[in-house]
Scaffold this motif. Sequence first.
Motif, PDB file in Angstrom:
ATOM      1  N   CYS A 194       0.844  -1.192   0.000  1.00 52.51           N
ATOM      2  CA  CYS A 194       0.000   0.000   0.000  1.00 52.51           C
ATOM      3  C   CYS A 194       0.889   1.254   0.000  1.00 52.51           C
ATOM      4  O   CYS A 194       1.781   1.392   0.838  1.00 52.51           O
ATOM      5  CB  CYS A 194      -0.911  -0.004   1.224  1.00 52.51           C
TER       6      CYS A 194
ATOM      7  N   CYS B 215      -4.352  -0.297   0.111  1.00 52.28           N
ATOM      8  CA  CYS B 215      -5.027  -1.409   0.778  1.00 52.28           C
ATOM      9  C   CYS B 215      -6.494  -1.008   0.978  1.00 52.28           C
ATOM     10  O   CYS B 215      -6.872   0.159   0.790  1.00 52.28           O
ATOM     11  CB  CYS B 215      -4.347  -1.733   2.116  1.00 52.28           C
TER      12      CYS B 215
ATOM     13  N   CYS C  47      -7.023   1.957   3.515  1.00 49.85           N
ATOM     14  CA  CYS C  47      -6.552   3.254   3.014  1.00 49.85           C
ATOM     15  C   CYS C  47      -7.374   3.718   1.819  1.00 49.85           C
ATOM     16  O   CYS C  47      -7.599   4.922   1.642  1.00 49.85           O
ATOM     17  CB  CYS C  47      -5.070   3.183   2.654  1.00 49.85           C
TER      18      CYS C  47
HETATM   19 ZN   LIG Z   1      -2.871   1.077   3.398  1.00 47.91          ZN
END
Ligand SMILES: [Zn+2]
Length: 94
Positions: A17, A56, A59
């Motif tokens: 991420c 991810c 997020c």
């Molecule tokens: Zn993330």
Amino acid sequence: MKVVSETDPGTVTDVICDMCGDSTRVAAGELQFGTMHASWGEGSSHRGETYELHLCENCFFVQVSTMQRTRWIGVMFEDDGDDILKNQAYGRVG
Ligand SMILES: [Zn+2]
């Protein structure tokens, strides 16, 4: 950010991420991520630049919420301004 195999650069072994730095591999073993992609063309100030960011799940939805609230701030005093915040599927197309 894609992580590729040292022996086979065509094989993606992980996706990290770009916001939190964690792997996007979930408990079931699959890679689960969202992408933000841009290829800027003629007339843009970033002409010729291409970007690809991986997020991810957590997020990704933090970013969706940030975009939604930013948009709402611009129209919060208009009659239908609160409709933006009430949208539980902001940006969802499927
Ligand atoms: Zn993330």
